[in-house]
Design an enzyme around this catalytic site. Structure first.
Site, short mmCIF file in Angstrom:
data_model
loop_
_atom_site.label_atom_id
_atom_site.label_comp_id
_atom_site.label_asym_id
_atom_site.label_seq_id
_atom_site.Cartn_x
_atom_site.Cartn_y
_atom_site.Cartn_z
N HIS A 12 -45.69 -15.40 -53.77
CA HIS A 12 -45.40 -13.85 -53.85
C HIS A 12 -46.61 -12.96 -53.56
O HIS A 12 -47.99 -13.73 -54.16
CB HIS A 12 -44.76 -13.61 -55.24
CG HIS A 12 -45.54 -13.84 -56.37
ND1 HIS A 12 -46.38 -13.12 -57.06
CD2 HIS A 12 -45.34 -15.17 -57.07
CE1 HIS A 12 -46.95 -13.89 -58.15
NE2 HIS A 12 -46.21 -14.76 -58.21
N GLU A 81 -41.40 -19.71 -61.63
CA GLU A 81 -42.50 -20.37 -62.03
C GLU A 81 -42.27 -21.11 -63.31
O GLU A 81 -41.27 -20.72 -64.06
CB GLU A 81 -43.59 -19.19 -62.25
CG GLU A 81 -45.01 -19.82 -62.76
CD GLU A 81 -45.74 -20.82 -61.65
OE1 GLU A 81 -45.21 -21.86 -61.78
OE2 GLU A 81 -46.55 -20.56 -60.81
#
Length: 209
Positions: A12, A81
């Protein structure tokens, strides 16, 4: 020979927390102004993908929107994550005198307080990958993107890269808004899962293998 399968793993774009060096993990932050500007400059260098699998956190969904606005998006919390628990939103400087943090740096299998250890994290990402493979088999396409986080990409590259591209988890460099395409040349390669070669994306770097 045309590639049998191509799957791009892309990190990202930048958030304000990233810019400040904070542990972000499951914190649901959005892209920063700088992150958006960088993506706008970069999106023309990416090729098209048939579908995009994404972490369900805002920074990944927003990056997918900027880079692949026409690709159907499938989100999953399994692609998040690693969960840093009580260390979310903190920096190395603010944690460096914490004994538990120092132990974790030496042995990441230890879970952060109320967080996730590296082994637990790896099992979750493996499950996410298995679900992606199953959906690809059902869709029967050739080019896909996975919009996710640095740790997830490092785990997948360590697990799926060809043997002659040997790197440990922390040796993989994955910048924000960039990543790697894993390429499988034949159906048999795809069945074995280990990819045939890697190439950086956007496609301005060198190929590995």
């Amino acid at each position: 020979m045309d590639d049998y399968m191509v799957i791009a793993c892309i990190r990202h774009g930048l958030t304000e927390e990233n810019e400040k060096g904070k542990y972000l993990g499951w914190t649901n932050s959005s892209l920063s102004r700088k992150g958006i500007e960088l993506l706008k400059r970069r999106n023309t260098f990416f090729e098209e993908y048939e579908r995009c699998f994404s972490s369900d956190l805002n920074r990944c969904l927003e990056t997918a929107h900027f880079l692949f606005p026409h690709a159907p998006l499938i989100s999953s919390s399994l692609l998040r994550e690693i969960h840093f628990g009580g260390w979310e939103g903190l920096t190395y400087e603010s944690l460096k005198d914490d004994d538990a943090y120092q132990e974790w740096l030496l042995d990441p299998s230890i879970s952060p307080p109320n967080g996730e250890g590296i082994e637990q994290f790896g099992k979750r990402v493996d499950l996410a990958w298995a679900q992606i493979v199953a959906q690809i088999e059902e869709h029967n396409g050739k080019r896909y993107a996975v919009m996710t986080h640095g740790g997830v990409i490092r785990h997948l590259l360590t697990s799926l890269s060809p043997g002659h591209v040997h790197r440990t988890f922390w040796e993989w460099k994955v910048n924000h808004g960039e990543g790697y395409e894993m390429v499988w040349k034949t159906e048999n390669d795809w069945r074995n899962q280990t990819c045939t070669s890697l190439r950086e994306v956007p496609l301005m770097g060198k190929a590995y293998g």
